[in-house]
Design a protein around this motif. Structure first.
Motif, PDB file in Angstrom:
ATOM      1  N   LEU A   2      68.833  41.778  34.100  1.00 30.74           N
ATOM      2  CA  LEU A   2      68.996  40.090  32.578  1.00 30.74           C
ATOM      3  C   LEU A   2      68.160  41.307  31.185  1.00 30.74           C
ATOM      4  CD1 LEU A   2      68.277  37.819  34.443  1.00 30.74           C
ATOM      5  CD2 LEU A   2      70.603  38.443  33.448  1.00 30.74           C
ATOM      6  N   ASP A   3      68.266  40.901  30.623  1.00 25.76           N
ATOM      7  CA  ASP A   3      67.446  40.877  29.113  1.00 25.76           C
ATOM      8  C   ASP A   3      66.553  40.363  29.126  1.00 25.76           C
ATOM      9  OD1 ASP A   3      66.592  42.577  27.022  1.00 25.76           O
ATOM     10  OD2 ASP A   3      67.566  41.296  25.506  1.00 25.76           O
ATOM     11  N   VAL A   4      65.156  39.743  30.335  1.00 22.98           N
ATOM     12  CA  VAL A   4      64.458  38.769  29.739  1.00 22.98           C
ATOM     13  C   VAL A   4      63.298  39.936  29.826  1.00 22.98           C
ATOM     14  CG1 VAL A   4      66.048  37.420  30.614  1.00 22.98           C
ATOM     15  CG2 VAL A   4      64.392  38.221  32.247  1.00 22.98           C
ATOM     16  N   ASP A   5      61.691  39.313  30.048  1.00 17.87           N
ATOM     17  CA  ASP A   5      60.354  39.777  29.844  1.00 17.87           C
ATOM     18  C   ASP A   5      60.470  39.765  31.719  1.00 17.87           C
ATOM     19  OD1 ASP A   5      60.057  37.337  30.360  1.00 17.87           O
ATOM     20  OD2 ASP A   5      59.067  37.227  28.797  1.00 17.87           O
ATOM     21  N   ASP A   6      59.217  40.171  31.801  1.00 15.68           N
ATOM     22  CA  ASP A   6      58.956  40.338  33.477  1.00 15.68           C
ATOM     23  C   ASP A   6      58.606  38.657  33.723  1.00 15.68           C
ATOM     24  OD1 ASP A   6      59.317  42.886  33.531  1.00 15.68           O
ATOM     25  OD2 ASP A   6      56.846  43.671  33.505  1.00 15.68           O
ATOM     26  N   ALA A   7      57.712  38.530  32.700  1.00 15.75           N
ATOM     27  CA  ALA A   7      57.414  36.634  33.417  1.00 15.75           C
ATOM     28  C   ALA A   7      58.489  35.656  34.188  1.00 15.75           C
ATOM     29  CB  ALA A   7      56.590  35.959  32.044  1.00 15.75           C
ATOM     30  N   THR A   8      59.166  36.066  32.354  1.00 17.12           N
ATOM     31  CA  THR A   8      60.368  35.477  33.117  1.00 17.12           C
ATOM     32  C   THR A   8      61.782  35.524  34.109  1.00 17.12           C
ATOM     33  OG1 THR A   8      61.495  34.733  30.894  1.00 17.12           O
ATOM     34  CG2 THR A   8      62.981  34.662  31.987  1.00 17.12           C
ATOM     35  N   MET A   9      61.557  36.774  34.407  1.00 17.32           N
ATOM     36  CA  MET A   9      62.030  37.130  35.877  1.00 17.32           C
ATOM     37  C   MET A   9      61.568  36.683  36.947  1.00 17.32           C
ATOM     38  SD  MET A   9      64.275  38.894  37.646  1.00 17.32           S
ATOM     39  CE  MET A   9      65.683  39.595  36.176  1.00 17.32           C
ATOM     40  N   ARG A  10      59.810  36.589  36.825  1.00 17.15           N
ATOM     41  CA  ARG A  10      58.643  36.146  38.069  1.00 17.15           C
ATOM     42  C   ARG A  10      59.763  34.559  38.055  1.00 17.15           C
ATOM     43  NH1 ARG A  10      55.267  39.170  35.769  1.00 17.15           N
ATOM     44  NH2 ARG A  10      54.558  37.536  34.465  1.00 17.15           N
ATOM     45  N   ARG A  11      59.485  34.165  36.907  1.00 15.07           N
ATOM     46  CA  ARG A  11      60.256  32.746  37.321  1.00 15.07           C
ATOM     47  C   ARG A  11      61.379  32.485  37.781  1.00 15.07           C
ATOM     48  NH1 ARG A  11      59.094  29.436  31.965  1.00 15.07           N
ATOM     49  NH2 ARG A  11      59.264  27.675  32.888  1.00 15.07           N
ATOM     50  N   ILE A  12      62.120  33.775  37.686  1.00 13.17           N
ATOM     51  CA  ILE A  12      63.774  33.388  38.306  1.00 13.17           C
ATOM     52  C   ILE A  12      63.828  33.173  39.781  1.00 13.17           C
ATOM     53  CG2 ILE A  12      66.187  34.528  38.216  1.00 13.17           C
ATOM     54  CD1 ILE A  12      65.937  34.962  35.546  1.00 13.17           C
ATOM     55  N   ARG A  13      62.544  34.697  39.916  1.00  7.60           N
ATOM     56  CA  ARG A  13      62.237  35.564  41.353  1.00  7.60           C
ATOM     57  C   ARG A  13      61.895  34.264  42.348  1.00  7.60           C
ATOM     58  NH1 ARG A  13      61.715  41.273  41.936  1.00  7.60           N
ATOM     59  NH2 ARG A  13      61.680  41.073  44.913  1.00  7.60           N
ATOM     60  N   ASP A  14      60.687  33.335  41.760  1.00  9.67           N
ATOM     61  CA  ASP A  14      60.008  31.942  42.211  1.00  9.67           C
ATOM     62  C   ASP A  14      61.235  31.232  42.859  1.00  9.67           C
ATOM     63  OD1 ASP A  14      57.820  33.570  42.102  1.00  9.67           O
ATOM     64  OD2 ASP A  14      57.327  32.748  40.175  1.00  9.67           O
ATOM     65  N   PHE A  15      62.093  30.844  41.714  1.00  6.25           N
ATOM     66  CA  PHE A  15      63.075  29.878  42.031  1.00  6.25           C
ATOM     67  C   PHE A  15      64.230  30.460  43.051  1.00  6.25           C
ATOM     68  CE2 PHE A  15      66.885  27.287  39.301  1.00  6.25           C
ATOM     69  CZ  PHE A  15      66.700  26.751  39.926  1.00  6.25           C
ATOM     70  N   THR A  16      64.377  31.469  43.254  1.00  2.00           N
ATOM     71  CA  THR A  16      65.009  31.952  44.186  1.00  2.00           C
ATOM     72  C   THR A  16      63.830  31.318  45.448  1.00  2.00           C
ATOM     73  OG1 THR A  16      65.819  33.624  42.742  1.00  2.00           O
ATOM     74  CG2 THR A  16      66.207  33.581  45.437  1.00  2.00           C
TER      75      THR A  16
END
Length: 343
Positions: free
Chosen positions: A239-253
């Protein structure tokens, strides 16, 4: 509803006559043995010997079915608990489309294999013994499979790893096999109460709830498959997102993983307190999708759509977990515990 008078035979034995019409329909005669099964709320079920045997064999007439309909019919017979399924034609030999449909169905169903093949007939047999599985164990296996798929798919997006995404997609077939096997055991236990205990239940009461849980777990696996497909289609598999956003997605997961596992555990253990905990955790996740979307920077519509589809899949998974918890609550409150006394 008929009523019967209980009679005393000897000093300690009570007896009741069986309805003549029922005995005739079930071919029960003097000297035959019947099984008795004690259920909840004082029920006593009388089972003739015929109830212990399944409708072992069915024949599908390929002349009346196209390939897709034949494949679906094989699936239906499997779910209904048939031991042997014959596919036959009276018009020459089975066509290639029909033969391919048989082998396609075979690969989708656990324990199914061709045991005999002639130009006019194919016989397939299910080697699954209901006593080899419990419904609780299969629910846990299906939840674990969906969780693994989801973890691999999101990790693939985080690292741009197409192999991980493909691995998640490959697991979908196993998830479907477990789901259909669950349906087979649920239907078989419903038709034959003697098998309810064999699959881990004291009565047939939970079967409807288990059917609902199994369907929600299948939908959860489908959500994981959707995320894996996004990873395969995305540019660079990420995904074209920054590292902070990806961390939020992984935390959500991770949080979705937690409530899904807890919901199934609550159903298996009949734990009402755990269903309450799932409800509280779900409330915390209710707005997570919108929160992440709101904080996204400017990006193309295509990229935004991919991020949104991932978040929607995670949010839907949490909703399915909540549905499972609701069924688990019903199962738990049907038994006496610290929360309820049943009179």
């Amino acid at each position: 509803m008929e009523t019967r008078k209980v009679q005393r035979l000897g000093p300690s034995t009570l007896a009741m006559t069986l309805p003549a019409e029922w005995a005739k329909e079930q071919n029960v005669e003097k000297g035959d043995e019947v099984s008795l099964r004690m259920g909840g709320k004082g029920t006593l079920t009388v089972l003739p010997e015929s109830a212990s045997t399944e409708d072992a064999e069915a024949t599908l007439h390929a002349d009346n079915l196209d390939a897709d309909a034949l494949e679906r019919a094989i699936l239906a017979q499997y779910v209904l608990g048939r031991r042997v399924i014959n596919i036959t034609t009276e018009d020459g030999a089975l066509g290639s489309d029909h033969i391919n449909a048989v082998y396609k169905a075979e690969t989708q169903l656990m324990g199914l294999g061709v045991i005999e093949e002639t130009p006019e007939n194919i016989a397939i047999r299910c080697s699954v013994d209901p006593e080899d599985f419990t419904l609780d164990n299969l629910l846990e296996r299906l939840e674990n499979t969906g969780s693994t798929m989801r973890g691999e798919a999101v990790k693939a997006l985080a690292h741009g790893n197409a192999d991980l995404a493909q691995r998640a997609l490959n697991r979908e077939r196993q998830a479907n096999k477990i789901f259909v096997l669950l349906l087979r055991l649920i239907f078989t236990a419903y038709q034959n109460p003697n098998l309810a205990r064999a699959v881990g239940l004291d009565s047939g009461f939970p079967l409807i709830g288990y059917r609902s849980i199994a369907k929600n777990l299948e939908l959860i696996a489908d959500n994981a498959e959707d995320i894996a497909e996004i990873a395969m289609e995305a540019e660079g598999n990420t995904l074209d997102v920054d590292d902070a956003t990806m961390r939020r997605i992984r935390d959500f997961t991770d949080q979705v993983d937690q409530i899904t596992a807890m919901a199934v555990e609550a159903a298996v253990k009949r734990d009402y307190a755990l269903t309450i905990e799932v409800k509280y955790l779900f409330r915390e996740l209710k707005d997570r999708e919108n929160d992440i979307l709101t904080d996204l920077p400017e990006m193309s519509n295509a990229q935004l759509l991919q991020v949104r589809e991932v978040l929607v899949s995670l949010q839907e998974t949490a909703q399915y977990a909540m549905r499972i918890a609701e069924v688990a609550a019903n199962l738990a409150l049907n038994e006496e515990n610290e929360f309820v006394t049943i009179e």
